[in-house]
Design an enzyme around this catalytic site. Structure first.
Site, PDB file in Angstrom:
ATOM      1  N   ASP A 174       0.808  -1.220   0.000  1.00  0.00           N
ATOM      2  CA  ASP A 174       0.000   0.000   0.000  1.00  0.00           C
ATOM      3  C   ASP A 174       0.846   1.277   0.000  1.00  0.00           C
ATOM      4  OD1 ASP A 174       0.907  -0.598   2.522  1.00  0.00           O
ATOM      5  OD2 ASP A 174      -0.963  -0.127   3.563  1.00  0.00           O
ATOM      6  N   GLU A 257      11.206  -3.220  12.549  1.00  0.00           N
ATOM      7  CA  GLU A 257      12.357  -2.622  11.858  1.00  0.00           C
ATOM      8  C   GLU A 257      13.565  -2.589  12.782  1.00  0.00           C
ATOM      9  OE1 GLU A 257       9.395  -1.158  12.272  1.00  0.00           O
ATOM     10  OE2 GLU A 257       8.655  -0.312  10.381  1.00  0.00           O
TER      11      GLU A 257
END
Lengths: 318, 318
Positions: A174, A257
């Protein structure tokens, strides 16, 4: 017209041919001269055509397949939802502008969906379509789920098995990407970072650069992270990854992350390459798409023998 | 190697050249024969090079610019918001796969934004960037605003002034498009329609086709509309538009498509062309992007002389 040169040369050879009629009955000496003349014309014409031939060969564009750039491995986690085919289509058309790229599309599912495969075929970007379901224990939790972690770790596993060089990048389906970031990340040797737009209340998430050096991170949420960066804001060299056989992404929402980058240690801040004009440009955006409710069931009696029966099969329902 | 042919021919001419040494001291008759031989070799070599030259010209790819397809005019309304540059970038990369296309980007603003112009330049799709502010009276209303209507009518005005052939299509910057729909709409003669995914509770908005004929519309909201279709679900030929000098889009939220299509009367249902495999395929999606709050102001004291000063200038704040 391109044929022009060639036509006039053809006429020229015709003229020299008609001249041969005057040769018969002349002396040995002048015949020798004629031979020299013919030889000269012959060699000259040959040279002209050789030059033309060479010129045309040189003007042919250098075949793109011969320009070997380091490969890019784009890891895209995906999952079944009404927007899935649209998102993959849209991202695919961005990736389609990038050469020597392999798109690893990895679905959080127990088996592949033929509609996804068909969509990827239609887009025309080289791809591998795999599945990697979220472990059951995380599905049960009431808290935030570690979405896309199984998928990304499956992508890393694929690279350890099949890749030897190039660069990996986690590109959610997205998000939005300026294609120039792909050409910049292609040549990194360890880890590279850059800003990501539309992240949290600051409007951007970025490394902070002062006098050419990485001095910290700008993000609306730091959360005790060593690397407060967005998934769209870094890339890793395949060689560097393979030198760290235990590196992977943790099942820890909000810390995916950070956990992955920490698992790449040792990695000094000075070793982190800064892209996007030394982090002064925004080339990636963390866009999110509004969720749609699943399409309501089709009234198969009312719409029997219409096109809607075909369309109903193309709707992705969770 | 491509040079192979040419090298061997060079060698051949060298051999015939060295043969000329045996010519001196022979009879007139044999000298005549020699001339004939030279002439033959000369003509043969010329012919071979001509053939090679022609072959290489014929192998050059047919220049794309010479394939004249009817032009596409893509009218994209846009407005200032944090996601604006991302949305334009993403849509632009889809349009970049389509030839002979002019992208009319029309912003609801009083003046153009250099950041938008810079983004359009960077994408590299041929474009016109114009402004068309919403009339003040609609801005005041507490009800739904007629968004994008000024923009689209400005686009129609541009086409009446500058276009003579081809097709127009309203493509919002947050939607998703399979590029094959652009090639299909290019050749229509009046109005074409097709399904749009992710529209209302039905999950798709589509003409209903029975036995090859348009018999109605499938959409979660009909609202008394003659044409209950989504903005992404139809295209109109420029010639057809210009034959209806009063056709335009009404400032009536929810009835923009219907009002515009009605203004194209006379238009019989049988004249509406059905694309996307007779409306059995989904090639466009009404995706919507989650809104982001404007990025909070940068602390210019704290982040003085860092890259963040540059980045701050790239953020679009409403």
């Amino acid at each position: 017209m391109k044929g022009g040169n060639y036509t006039s040369l053809g006429t020229y050879s015709g003229i020299s041919g008609s001249g041969s009629g005057n040769m018969s009955g002349t002396s040995k000496m002048s015949l020798g001269k004629s031979i020299k003349m013919y030889l000269t014309i012959f060699i000259l014409t040959t040279c002209i055509y050789m030059a033309l031939y060479q010129y045309h060969i040189s003007r042919e564009p250098f075949p793109a397949s011969e320009v070997v750039k380091p490969p890019l491995y784009i890891i895209t986690p995906t999952y079944r939802r009404p927007e899935q085919l649209a998102e993959l289509t849209r991202l695919g058309y961005t990736l389609k502008h990038v050469v020597n790229l392999l798109w690893l599309v990895i679905e959080d599912a127990n088996k592949t969906n033929p509609l996804v495969g068909h969509t990827l075929d239609r887009i025309g970007v080289p791809y591998e379509y795999m599945v990697a379901p979220m472990p059951e224990k995380y599905k049960q939790t009431k808290k935030a789920k570690p979405r896309g972690v199984s998928n990304r770790n499956r992508g890393l596993e694929y690279l350890r098995q099949h890749a030897t060089e190039g660069v990996l990048y986690f590109a959610d389906d997205d998000n939005t990407y300026d294609i120039s970031i792909f050409e910049q990340m292609r040549y990194i040797s360890k880890v590279a970072m850059w800003p990501v737009g539309l992240v949290t209340k600051t409007g951007v998430s970025s490394p902070i650069i002062q006098e050419g050096k990485l001095v910290g991170y700008y993000d609306g949420w730091i959360g005790g992270r060593k690397y407060p960066v967005d998934m769209a804001g870094f890339a890793v060299s395949v060689k560097f990854l393979k030198e760290r056989p235990n590196a992977q992404m943790p099942f820890k929402p909000g810390y995916e992350e950070d956990g992955f980058l920490r698992s790449l240690a040792p990695l000094a801040d000075a070793e982190i390459e800064l892209l996007a004009d030394d982090c002064r440009d925004i080339l990636t955006w963390h866009t999110q798409t509004k969720k749609n409710a699943p399409g309501q069931p089709l009234n198969r009696t009312r719409y029997k023998n219409t096109n809607l029966e075909h369309i109903d099969r193309l709707l992705v329902r969770p």
